[in-house]
Structure formats: C-alpha cells, structure tokens
Design an enzyme around this catalytic site. Structure first.
Site, PDB file in Angstrom:
ATOM      1  N   CYS A 119       1.433  -1.191   0.197  1.00  0.00           N
ATOM      2  CA  CYS A 119       0.474  -0.296  -0.086  1.00  0.00           C
ATOM      3  C   CYS A 119       0.594   1.263   0.484  1.00  0.00           C
ATOM      4  CB  CYS A 119      -1.016  -0.077   1.239  1.00  0.00           C
ATOM      5  SG  CYS A 119      -1.870   1.430   1.395  1.00  0.00           S
ATOM      6  N   CYS A 122      -0.314   3.945   2.767  1.00  0.00           N
ATOM      7  CA  CYS A 122       0.093   3.373   3.835  1.00  0.00           C
ATOM      8  C   CYS A 122       1.608   3.966   3.763  1.00  0.00           C
ATOM      9  CB  CYS A 122       0.196   2.283   4.220  1.00  0.00           C
ATOM     10  SG  CYS A 122      -1.493   1.911   3.583  1.00  0.00           S
TER      11      CYS A 122
END
Length: 204
Positions: A119, A122
């Site tokens: 991700c 993230c």
C-alpha cells in the site's frame, strides 16, 4: 550590539587591492546581525592583502560554526519531547490481544494503524502519523498492523476492509476509525480530531 573589535593593519594592507583576483562569494554586508560578535581585542594580520581576506573569512567561518553548534544544542534543550515516535509493530493475534488488554487495564485509548506492505498510501502516511504520535507521547500509544503478517480473522475482527485504516480502541473495543484514502493532511486532521473527541469524552 557588541563592537567588532580592533584590527591592526600593516602599512601595505591599508589599501586592499590584491593583484590576484579573490573570489567575491562572500559579502560581509549580508552577515546577520546576530553574527556581529567581538572577534578579539587585537588581531595581527599578514602583509599580503589576499591572505588578509582569507584570515578574516577563516575567523568568521569559525564563529559561524560555533554559533551554529550552540543553536543546535539550544534547540535540543528547548524540545519538550521527541519530534516523532516510531509506530510499534503488532505481528500476531496474541500480541494484539495483550496490548488491547493492557490498555483496558490502564483505562487508556490506543491507536492501531492497519497497513499493507504493498500500500503506497500507507508508506507515505506512516512518517506523518509518527510525527502526530509525538504530540501525544507517552500518554497515547500508536501501533501498526501489517495485514499480511497476521491471521485474516484478526483483520476481520477489527472490521478492516481498506488500507490504511486508523482505529481508536478503548475498553477492548474499537471506538472509532479513519480510512485514509484521501490526502495525507486531511487524514492526519481526522485522526487528530478522533483522538481529541475520545480524550474529551474520557475527561467528562
């Protein structure tokens, strides 16, 4: 402002007209006022005018380095806490249960960030959350869980469907969450508001 001090010139250096061109990268008129310091009572300079300028630059360089170091030390002394706090990893269901139980015993909320190694949002958001964590350290702990390293039933128990998801847990239950799918500064503002709301409720 302190006086600069006295500089004694030899007869050959009263008129500074060096035969060898000297680089003009330094302009003494632009030196900040706070760097106006007394050099010394007496400085005896060489006859060669280029060497004279080099000596002046050397003295000023040494003073600038010294002032820079002093400012750096003072900044460290003035800091009340860390600039950022690294998020602590939760890599098993057992550790998750233990951390949640300890927070319940202490009657403190905790922040759990659900992430994934693939991700990008993230990865980008993590250092910003670590800076936010420093604002609440040590009374509020921040943790992160990589969904690829824990059983799926734990992820399902937390109700996580998107990454990153930032949750606030208290009394062994998820109380609130922010899904970080939009711009980082908006996510941080929402997480901060979530924490402040929980803190206000606790104080009441």
């Amino acid at each position: 402002m302190s006086p600069i001090g006295t500089v004694h010139f030899s007869s050959s250096t009263r008129t500074l007209q060096p035969k060898t061109p000297y680089r003009q990268s330094r302009d003494f008129s632009t030196i900040p006022r706070f760097l106006s310091f007394p050099i010394s009572e007496n400085i005896y300079l060489p006859r060669n005018s280029v060497s004279f300028l080099q000596t002046i630059h050397h003295v000023i360089d040494r003073k600038i380095i010294r002032v820079s170091k002093e400012v750096s030390v003072q900044q460290q002394l003035d800091d009340d806490g860390p600039v950022s706090v690294q998020l602590q990893s939760i890599n098993s269901e057992t550790l998750f249960d233990r951390i949640v139980a300890e927070a319940q015993q202490l009657q403190e909320p905790l922040i759990i960030v659900w992430t994934a190694s693939w991700c990008r949002k993230c990865i980008y958001l993590k250092p910003k959350l670590e800076k936010l964590a420093a604002n609440y350290y040590p009374r509020l702990r921040f943790y992160y869980v990589d969904v690829n390293t824990v059983p799926h039933k734990l992820v399902a128990h937390a109700g996580v469907t998107k990454m990153p998801t930032i949750q606030l847990w208290k009394d062994s239950k998820k109380q609130d969450e922010v899904i970080g799918g939009h711009k980082a500064f908006l996510v941080i503002n929402e997480v901060r508001q979530m924490i402040e709301n929980a803190t206000t409720v606790s104080n009441d």
